[in-house]
Motif scaffolding. Structure first.
Motif, PDB file in Angstrom:
ATOM      1  N   LEU B 197       0.868  -1.093  -0.271  1.00 11.13           N
ATOM      2  CA  LEU B 197       0.377  -0.417   0.372  1.00 11.13           C
ATOM      3  C   LEU B 197       0.981   0.961   0.356  1.00 11.13           C
ATOM      4  N   LEU B 198       1.819   1.558   0.731  1.00 11.62           N
ATOM      5  CA  LEU B 198       3.054   2.665   1.048  1.00 11.62           C
ATOM      6  C   LEU B 198       3.562   2.977  -0.083  1.00 11.62           C
ATOM      7  N   LYS B 199       3.569   1.186  -0.685  1.00 11.50           N
ATOM      8  CA  LYS B 199       4.215   1.751  -2.183  1.00 11.50           C
ATOM      9  C   LYS B 199       3.961   2.285  -3.266  1.00 11.50           C
ATOM     10  N   LYS B 200       2.197   1.945  -3.460  1.00 15.00           N
ATOM     11  CA  LYS B 200       1.236   2.271  -3.984  1.00 15.00           C
ATOM     12  C   LYS B 200       1.353   4.332  -3.776  1.00 15.00           C
ATOM     13  N   LEU B 201       1.409   3.862  -3.028  1.00  7.53           N
ATOM     14  CA  LEU B 201       0.951   5.822  -2.453  1.00  7.53           C
ATOM     15  C   LEU B 201       1.776   6.197  -2.459  1.00  7.53           C
ATOM     16  N   GLN B 202       3.167   6.015  -2.682  1.00  6.67           N
ATOM     17  CA  GLN B 202       4.262   6.550  -3.715  1.00  6.67           C
ATOM     18  C   GLN B 202       4.159   6.875  -4.503  1.00  6.67           C
ATOM     19  N   LYS B 203       3.873   5.794  -5.242  1.00  3.60           N
ATOM     20  CA  LYS B 203       3.716   6.442  -6.874  1.00  3.60           C
ATOM     21  C   LYS B 203       2.397   7.074  -7.477  1.00  3.60           C
ATOM     22  N   ASP B 204       1.386   7.357  -6.373  1.00  4.52           N
ATOM     23  CA  ASP B 204       0.399   7.875  -7.330  1.00  4.52           C
ATOM     24  C   ASP B 204      -0.221   9.211  -6.500  1.00  4.52           C
ATOM     25  N   PHE B 205       0.628   9.293  -5.338  1.00  2.00           N
ATOM     26  CA  PHE B 205       0.711  10.648  -5.053  1.00  2.00           C
ATOM     27  C   PHE B 205       2.265  11.775  -5.083  1.00  2.00           C
ATOM     28  N   ASN B 206       3.530  10.750  -5.263  1.00  2.00           N
ATOM     29  CA  ASN B 206       5.062  11.345  -5.290  1.00  2.00           C
ATOM     30  C   ASN B 206       5.095  11.654  -3.967  1.00  2.00           C
ATOM     31  N   LEU B 207       4.845  10.470  -3.293  1.00  2.01           N
ATOM     32  CA  LEU B 207       4.748  10.677  -1.486  1.00  2.01           C
ATOM     33  C   LEU B 207       7.064  10.827  -1.540  1.00  2.01           C
ATOM     34  N   THR B 208       7.620  11.117  -0.481  1.00  2.00           N
ATOM     35  CA  THR B 208       8.970  10.675  -0.177  1.00  2.00           C
ATOM     36  C   THR B 208       8.833  10.187   1.045  1.00  2.00           C
ATOM     37  N   TYR B 209       9.626   8.986   1.149  1.00  5.55           N
ATOM     38  CA  TYR B 209       9.235   8.219   2.693  1.00  5.55           C
ATOM     39  C   TYR B 209      10.442   8.202   3.181  1.00  5.55           C
ATOM     40  N   LEU B 210      10.556   8.263   4.516  1.00  2.00           N
ATOM     41  CA  LEU B 210      11.465   8.036   5.145  1.00  2.00           C
ATOM     42  C   LEU B 210      11.132   7.140   6.122  1.00  2.00           C
ATOM     43  N   PHE B 211      11.493   5.872   5.777  1.00  2.06           N
ATOM     44  CA  PHE B 211      11.332   4.058   6.367  1.00  2.06           C
ATOM     45  C   PHE B 211      12.166   4.229   7.904  1.00  2.06           C
ATOM     46  N   ILE B 212      11.614   4.319   8.806  1.00  4.01           N
ATOM     47  CA  ILE B 212      12.592   3.574  10.074  1.00  4.01           C
ATOM     48  C   ILE B 212      12.169   2.306  10.178  1.00  4.01           C
ATOM     49  N   ALA B 213      13.210   1.641  10.281  1.00  2.00           N
ATOM     50  CA  ALA B 213      13.235   0.300  10.965  1.00  2.00           C
ATOM     51  C   ALA B 213      13.897  -0.280  11.069  1.00  2.00           C
ATOM     52  N   HIS B 214      13.840  -1.338  11.263  1.00  3.02           N
ATOM     53  CA  HIS B 214      14.447  -2.508  12.246  1.00  3.02           C
ATOM     54  C   HIS B 214      14.898  -3.767  11.089  1.00  3.02           C
ATOM     55  N   ASP B 215      13.855  -4.287  10.421  1.00  2.00           N
ATOM     56  CA  ASP B 215      14.077  -5.529   9.151  1.00  2.00           C
ATOM     57  C   ASP B 215      14.569  -5.279   8.929  1.00  2.00           C
ATOM     58  N   LEU B 216      15.433  -6.051   8.171  1.00  2.00           N
ATOM     59  CA  LEU B 216      16.603  -5.657   6.946  1.00  2.00           C
ATOM     60  C   LEU B 216      15.559  -6.223   5.735  1.00  2.00           C
ATOM     61  N   GLY B 217      14.728  -7.288   5.743  1.00  2.00           N
ATOM     62  CA  GLY B 217      13.746  -7.632   4.460  1.00  2.00           C
ATOM     63  C   GLY B 217      13.206  -6.949   3.791  1.00  2.00           C
ATOM     64  N   VAL B 218      12.518  -5.680   5.464  1.00  2.00           N
ATOM     65  CA  VAL B 218      11.929  -5.068   5.048  1.00  2.00           C
ATOM     66  C   VAL B 218      12.351  -3.869   4.270  1.00  2.00           C
ATOM     67  N   VAL B 219      13.542  -3.708   4.680  1.00  2.00           N
ATOM     68  CA  VAL B 219      14.182  -2.272   3.551  1.00  2.00           C
ATOM     69  C   VAL B 219      14.541  -2.620   2.653  1.00  2.00           C
ATOM     70  N   ARG B 220      14.789  -3.997   2.295  1.00  2.00           N
ATOM     71  CA  ARG B 220      15.319  -4.102   0.952  1.00  2.00           C
ATOM     72  C   ARG B 220      14.319  -3.943   0.053  1.00  2.00           C
ATOM     73  N   HIS B 221      13.218  -4.142   0.713  1.00  2.00           N
ATOM     74  CA  HIS B 221      12.134  -4.820  -0.847  1.00  2.00           C
ATOM     75  C   HIS B 221      11.614  -3.195  -0.386  1.00  2.00           C
ATOM     76  N   ILE B 222      11.766  -2.072  -0.183  1.00  2.00           N
ATOM     77  CA  ILE B 222      10.803  -1.162   0.327  1.00  2.00           C
ATOM     78  C   ILE B 222      11.893   0.233  -0.046  1.00  2.00           C
ATOM     79  N   SER B 223      12.885   0.333  -0.225  1.00  2.00           N
ATOM     80  CA  SER B 223      13.998   1.187  -0.048  1.00  2.00           C
ATOM     81  C   SER B 223      14.758   1.468  -1.477  1.00  2.00           C
ATOM     82  N   ASP B 224      14.947   3.364  -1.534  1.00  2.00           N
ATOM     83  CA  ASP B 224      16.266   3.246  -2.950  1.00  2.00           C
ATOM     84  C   ASP B 224      17.345   3.217  -2.350  1.00  2.00           C
ATOM     85  N   ARG B 225      17.799   4.363  -0.735  1.00  2.00           N
ATOM     86  CA  ARG B 225      18.926   4.401  -0.507  1.00  2.00           C
ATOM     87  C   ARG B 225      18.120   3.936   0.979  1.00  2.00           C
ATOM     88  N   VAL B 226      19.982   3.286   1.881  1.00  2.00           N
ATOM     89  CA  VAL B 226      19.695   2.991   3.148  1.00  2.00           C
ATOM     90  C   VAL B 226      20.044   3.929   3.867  1.00  2.00           C
TER      91      VAL B 226
END
Lengths: 300, 336
Positions: B197-226
């Protein structure tokens, strides 16, 4: 993983009453109804309120109708609770006095709770110096026994029902301030408060729309118990002659008048005393019941 | 090069510790200690690190939920920290936050309609007569049905609540969304839904995310930079590919080696770090990782390494280690 988002529950199968606010109140009511004490106390108080509103129009005598020939008469079919030293019907006077008693109790607690809640919520939310100043002030008030503090205030302001209400209200402020401060401290750390800050909500919006509703349960419980205390204090002050002035049928004043005839005509003091006990007990029972019902640890 | 949306310079967040009878400040918890990074418009920048490394504090400091001790936060070219409260509140419609705990992040006494309506009311983004339609639209966007508009939070599941939290953030049309461990509290299957959902919203509304996480699997899936943080400082910053394929800092290497792998052929060596994270009240001198780093030397104890780019690294891949070249070429072997 599909990109498509689906809603999780099905609109066809979900049954929904039209008004969720009402539903919420209904849930709370359900919880309260489970507590037998709360129901008992609530019904009693409802009964007392109705009596105080309707009663004065139904009783056979006015509260100041004197019948000197029949003074200090014991209970009979004509005077259910007997008569006092002016020959006034005690039963009628008690019914007339119900409104005064309940009114002072409610008014004093409404006033005290409003101020106390305001102090508590501000103290808890802002913290720091404001908190220190307010809470030390509350500590000073709390250092005096409630009735003594009320006594001192009334002797400064002068004796009247209004001054008794003010005095009792002031002495009930610190209890509310402390309870609300404690609850505010725990609620303000929750993320939904941060979310409101992140949305740019004003402090007053956060305080009164988001914190206050979530600290309301302990306020309600404390208010109920405080009414009982307020009634005792107010009667106590009137008993000492600092509150309601004669010929007002205030129960504390009636008790005070009756104490001169304790040996010859005990019913003059007995019935006002019993009336005070009944009303105070009803509020205490309701308060205890509400505490059980609204305790967050007892979610069903 | 895309436009910089957020520019954080030398951000510090030190929380005072009060002690003694007089309640004087006796020390500071240096939760975030000099963090510098940029976020470009439309990208997802993740911050990873273990508990207590200051990643959430960084997010909160950017939004001024906690007032940062020092540093600069420039949003769209304007310094947020110089704004007064009123001006800042106005600016808040451009940046929103999604919280970790879906059970604590929405007021239990408001319906979905009230929650979303209030967000719009505070920022006056939608005229009153259009709000109803907009609320339904946002609910639809995040995957909630119109029949749920008048429900109370306790009638929703954790995943649905998180969608309400996302809807609330979207209600004011923000440019930047800080997702503070937004999926950590959810079941794995629900995590996937919410991330998509977050990915789709980013595409639709040109959102910028600062994604704070500890799960590297999730980070790998969603991030551009880390960004990898350790004890209040950035130890490595790189685009996702470069970081996961070629980590430079010994801490990053240890972190990545902890990801469970299903690839039996390429079984990596697990690097086990010894000891605990030192206290942020009194962090180690020099490189903060030296107490646990297998490669640490005298230099690491005395000199604080700066973020820098080794010659062989591409893009914006930077790490804060004195010995990354030597470790890479095998010249510098573990000292313990």
């Amino acid at each position: 993983m599909s990109e498509q988002i689906q809603t999780i529950d099905n609109p066809q199968t979900s049954i929904k009453p039209p008004n969720p606010r009402f539903q919420n109140a209904k849930n709370t009511f359900k919880k309260i109804r489970k507590s037998r004490n709360a129901v008992l106390g609530g019904l009693l108080i409802l009964f007392f309120i109705i009596v105080s509103l309707v009663g004065p129009h139904l009783v056979p005598y006015d509260y100041d109708t004197q019948d000197v020939v029949n003074k200090l008469a014991p209970p009979s079919s004509e005077h259910w609770f007997g008569t006092d030293h002016f020959g006034r019907d005690i039963f009628s006077r008690i019914i007339h006095g119900m409104g005064i008693t309940l009114g002072t109790g409610f008014a004093a607690v409404a006033l005290g709770a409003t101020v106390g809640v305001l102090f508590g919520i501000i103290s808890g939310y802002y913290g720091g110096k404001i908190d220190t100043v307010i809470m030390r002030l509350m500590d000073i008030l709390l250092a005096f026994p409630g009735i003594l503090l009320a006594l001192a205030i009334v002797s400064i302001l002068g004796g009247s029902i209004i001054n008794v209400i003010i005095a009792v209200a002031i002495s009930s402020i610190p209890v509310f301030a402390r309870i609300v401060r404690g609850s505010t401290l725990s609620v303000k750390k929750l993320e939904y408060i941060d979310a409101q800050k992140a949305l740019g909500a004003s402090d007053s919006r956060i305080l009164f729309k988001h914190i206050l509703p979530n600290v309301s349960s302990p306020i309600i419980v404390q208010a109920t118990l405080s009414i009982a205390i307020a009634i005792i204090s107010a009667s106590g002050l009137s008993f000492l002659g600092l509150g309601a002035q004669p010929p007002s049928p205030e129960w504390g004043a009636m008790l005070s008048a009756g104490r001169n005839y304790l040996y010859s005509a005990p019913h003059v003091a007995l019935f006002p005393g019993l009336a005070i006990v009944a009303v105070v007990l009803a509020f205490n029972v309701l308060g205890d019941g509400l505490r059980d019902a609204l305790d967050p640890k007892m979610k069903d | 090069m895309p436009k910089e949306l957020l520019k954080v310079t030398d951000l510090k967040q030190h929380f005072p510790i009060k002690g003694g009878i007089l309640g004087r400040t006796v020390n500071h918890v240096k939760a975030v200690d000099g963090v510098t990074f940029d976020i470009y418009e439309g990208e997802t920048l993740s911050i990873v690190g273990e508990s207590g490394c200051g990643k959430s504090t960084t997010g909160r400091a950017i939004l001024r939920l906690d007032e940062p001790t020092s540093g600069q936060v420039e949003f769209d070219g304007e310094d947020l920290l110089s704004f007064n409260k009123r001006r800042m509140n106005k600016e808040r419609k451009n940046m929103q936050i999604i919280f970790q705990d879906p059970y604590a992040s929405i007021n239990p006494r408001q319906t979905v309609r009230q929650i979303l309506n209030e967000a719009m009311e505070i920022q006056k983004v939608v005229p009153k007569k259009d709000r109803e339609a907009r609320i339904r639209e946002i609910m639809d966007t995040v995957g909630l049905g119109p029949h749920q508009i008048d429900r109370m939070p306790h009638e929703f599941s954790g995943g649905q609540r998180q969608r309400i939290g996302i809807a609330r953030a979207l209600a004011v049309n923000p440019k930047l969304i800080i997702a503070d461990e937004a999926v950590s509290a959810l079941d794995v299957s629900i995590q996937a839904q919410v991330i998509n959902l977050l990915k789709k919203l980013q595409k639709d509304f040109n959102l910028t995310y600062l994604f704070i996480a500890h799960d590297l699997g999730v980070v790998r899936h969603i991030s551009d930079r880390v960004i990898v943080m350790y004890l209040g400082k950035i130890v490595e910053i790189a685009d996702k590919k470069s970081l996961f394929s070629n980590p430079q800092h010994p801490y990053t290497k240890a972190l990545l080696s902890a990801i469970p792998s299903t690839d039996m052929e390429r079984k990596r060596e697990r690097i086990t770090l010894k000891g605990d994270v030192p206290s942020p009240i009194d962090p180690p001198t020099g490189c903060r990782f030296h107490t646990r780093c297998p490669f640490a030397t005298e230099k690491c104890v005395n000199e604080t390494p700066q973020l820098r780019q080794a010659d062989y690294l591409k893009g914006g891949h930077q790490a804060a280690c004195h010995y990354m070249e030597e470790i890479e070429s095998g010249e510098h072997q573990p000292t313990r």
